[in-house]
Design an enzyme around this catalytic site. Structure first.
Site, PDB file in Angstrom:
ATOM      1  N   SER A  25       0.794  -1.113   0.143  1.00  0.00           N
ATOM      2  CA  SER A  25       0.122  -0.050  -0.091  1.00  0.00           C
ATOM      3  C   SER A  25       0.863   1.388  -0.065  1.00  0.00           C
ATOM      4  CB  SER A  25      -0.987   0.012   1.157  1.00  0.00           C
ATOM      5  OG  SER A  25      -0.310   0.051   2.427  1.00  0.00           O
ATOM      6  N   THR A 157     -39.850  25.762 -11.049  1.00  0.00           N
ATOM      7  CA  THR A 157     -40.088  24.481 -10.976  1.00  0.00           C
ATOM      8  C   THR A 157     -40.279  23.773 -12.159  1.00  0.00           C
ATOM      9  OG1 THR A 157     -42.321  24.718 -10.702  1.00  0.00           O
ATOM     10  CG2 THR A 157     -41.451  25.130  -8.854  1.00  0.00           C
ATOM     11  N   HIS A 158     -39.814  22.369 -12.077  1.00  0.00           N
ATOM     12  CA  HIS A 158     -39.781  21.453 -13.080  1.00  0.00           C
ATOM     13  C   HIS A 158     -38.897  22.106 -14.540  1.00  0.00           C
ATOM     14  CE1 HIS A 158     -42.829  19.289 -11.451  1.00  0.00           C
ATOM     15  NE2 HIS A 158     -43.381  20.190 -10.852  1.00  0.00           N
ATOM     16  N   SER A 279     -12.566  26.858 -27.641  1.00  0.00           N
ATOM     17  CA  SER A 279     -12.718  25.605 -28.527  1.00  0.00           C
ATOM     18  C   SER A 279     -11.757  25.702 -29.535  1.00  0.00           C
ATOM     19  CB  SER A 279     -14.113  25.789 -29.163  1.00  0.00           C
ATOM     20  OG  SER A 279     -13.983  24.816 -30.284  1.00  0.00           O
ATOM     21  N   LYS A 285     -16.523  30.279 -29.054  1.00  0.00           N
ATOM     22  CA  LYS A 285     -16.777  29.680 -27.654  1.00  0.00           C
ATOM     23  C   LYS A 285     -16.271  30.037 -26.655  1.00  0.00           C
ATOM     24  CE  LYS A 285     -19.398  26.295 -27.447  1.00  0.00           C
ATOM     25  NZ  LYS A 285     -18.846  24.922 -27.813  1.00  0.00           N
ATOM     26  N   GLU A 292     -18.407  22.695 -15.355  1.00  0.00           N
ATOM     27  CA  GLU A 292     -18.718  21.273 -15.755  1.00  0.00           C
ATOM     28  C   GLU A 292     -17.653  20.405 -14.959  1.00  0.00           C
ATOM     29  OE1 GLU A 292     -20.140  22.644 -20.147  1.00  0.00           O
ATOM     30  OE2 GLU A 292     -18.165  21.627 -20.017  1.00  0.00           O
ATOM     31  N   GLN A 324      -7.105  -2.299   3.945  1.00  0.00           N
ATOM     32  CA  GLN A 324      -6.386  -1.498   2.999  1.00  0.00           C
ATOM     33  C   GLN A 324      -6.911  -0.497   1.967  1.00  0.00           C
ATOM     34  OE1 GLN A 324      -2.269  -3.236   2.288  1.00  0.00           O
ATOM     35  NE2 GLN A 324      -2.855  -3.080   0.013  1.00  0.00           N
TER      36      GLN A 324
END
Length: 460
Positions: A25, A157-158, A279, A285, A292, A324
């Protein structure tokens, strides 16, 4: 450095090198080298206090350990797979430096309580760092919220426009989530602040050791009451991974919204160039890569929690080699969440809020529908009936391209003669937000109260 097995007296055959490598280890537990030396220093000082070792022996061992620690901090140590783990590597180096007296260091302890002690110390040291980083984000959230108490945005909401809210109110929702994260890590400190040292292999030791002394030396507030529990417990590590998973889930949700809201479709926010990338093929971009990545790394942390749960689920008492596998996930989680917290705070503290775009998004939708239903209810129309009336108006508006605030007074009068010109004021997004002053609501006064409470909490 000697590579003969320190436990090899009972064995007549030597394992192949690839078997040694599989079982070792040291590739990862060397991260606990400092903790291992600290634990050994406390242990050997206790051996002198209790009269188990002589003052001369202890002085040699302490000097040797301190020299090893100094070299560790200078990156001068070399560890080997043949010595398996950090404990045997340190002891082997100590033996090379001070001779056979190094073998007395292990009196009254086992690698089982030694590794448990190292692991407790490792997590114990890092919990305050994590808590401090979370509190830094909380302070940033509070400051950003204070600048945006009257910034109006759609509440969802949703992922559908629901009701207009204060952007400051939105930010304080995440403050509250992070507050509970801090509380969870603080509770984790209680379970990490227990010393396993002196439990030995599983049953304690015949030597007259003083476990409270070593606990005090290492800064532990208490000792494990049961030696079996001490060497086999990894609850504190599971608790840490669970807390880290919940924390990363909160950050991931926020980063999901950041990624959406910097898009052309929403255009509510703009991230600093410092936390975005371009990009290789599309010059226009500006990608929210750091957001992310934080979102993506949440899965990594979740996996470590499930991994350790799976490792622990069928282990009989006390120590098993399976344990371990308890460390790499924790080490990687620490390595993941600390920079994630710092990057997240950097993004948040440099974000540009596009207040006009947020506000405009609430003026061309039907998020003020509840305001009209509430208004009708205050005029004596039962709320359920008012809900149906407004629902029909929304349907007509969708068909004609007309918003509720565009309905003429003549049309409103056809619904109820009690409707007055003040209805148009009620339908304004900023008024809708300001009026929601129930405790914890999005009303400006309530958001200011949340911010004041938060600042008091952070100052404590």
């Amino acid at each position: 450095m000697s590579t003969a097995k320190l436990w090899g007296g009972r064995f007549s055959a030597q394992a192949d090198s690839w078997v040694d490598e599989f079982g070792a280890s040291i590739s990862f537990d060397q991260l606990m080298a400092d903790e291992d030396i600290e634990g050994s220093l406390a242990h050997v000082k206790m051996l002198q206090k209790t009269g188990i070792l002589s003052r001369e022996d202890v002085q040699q061992i302490v000097a040797g350990l301190e020299g090893i620690q100094a070299d560790l901090h200078k990156n001068k140590l070399h560890f080997t797979v043949e010595n398996e783990d950090i404990h045997m590597n340190i002891e082997s180096i100590l033996t090379d430096r001070i001779g056979p007296v190094a073998g007395k260091l292990h009196t009254g302890r086992s690698r089982n309580d030694q590794v448990a002690t190292d692991f407790h110390l490792y997590v114990k040291k890092r919990l305050p760092q994590i808590i401090e980083e979370i509190k830094t984000i909380q302070k940033t959230l509070v400051n950003l919220a204070a600048d945006n108490v009257e910034t109006i945005m759609p509440g969802y909401t949703h992922l559908q426009h629901a009701q207009p809210i204060s952007y400051g109110h939105y930010l304080m929702a995440y403050y509250s989530m992070l507050k509970r994260d801090v509380e969870r890590f603080e509770f984790n400190q209680k379970h990490t602040d227990i010393s396993p040292l002196g439990a030995a292999a599983l049953a304690g030791t015949t030597f007259p050791i003083d476990r409270q002394f070593t606990a005090d030396e290492l800064g532990f507030s208490e000792v494990y009451n049961n030696s079996l529990d001490a060497v086999s417990d990894r609850d504190f590590a599971l608790e840490f991974l669970s807390n880290a998973s919940i924390l990363m889930m909160h950050l991931s949700r926020f980063c999901e919204e950041l990624s959406m809201w910097v898009s052309y479709e929403f255009n509510y926010l703009e991230l600093s160039d410092k936390y975005t990338t371009g990009s290789s093929i599309m010059p226009q971009k500006k990608n929210p890569d750091m957001a992310e990545l934080i979102r993506g790394k949440s899965g990594r942390v979740f996996g470590h929690l499930l991994g350790l749960l799976s490792t622990m689920k069928s282990l009989p008492l006390a120590y098993n080699k399976d344990l371990q596998e308890d460390k790499e996930g924790v080490f990687d989680t620490v390595k993941t969440i600390l920079p994630a917290l710092r990057v997240f705070n950097g993004m948040l503290s440099t974000v540009k809020v596009k207040k006009d775009n947020m506000y405009k998004a609430t003026t061309h939708d039907f998020s003020n529908a509840t305001e009209l239903a509430d208004y009708l209810a205050t005029k004596g129309i039962p709320f359920r009936q008012a809900h149906g009336i407004v629902g029909e108006l929304v349907l007509k508006g969708l068909q004609s391209g007309q918003n509720l605030q565009d309905i003429s007074m003549e049309e409103f009068k056809q619904i109820s003669s009690l409707i007055e010109d003040d209805v148009y004021d009620v339908l304004k997004p900023e008024v809708a937000v300001e009026r929601r002053n129930s405790f914890g609501g999005t009303g400006f006064k309530q958001v200011l109260a949340q911010i004041e409470r938060a600042r008091t909490e952070l100052a404590e």
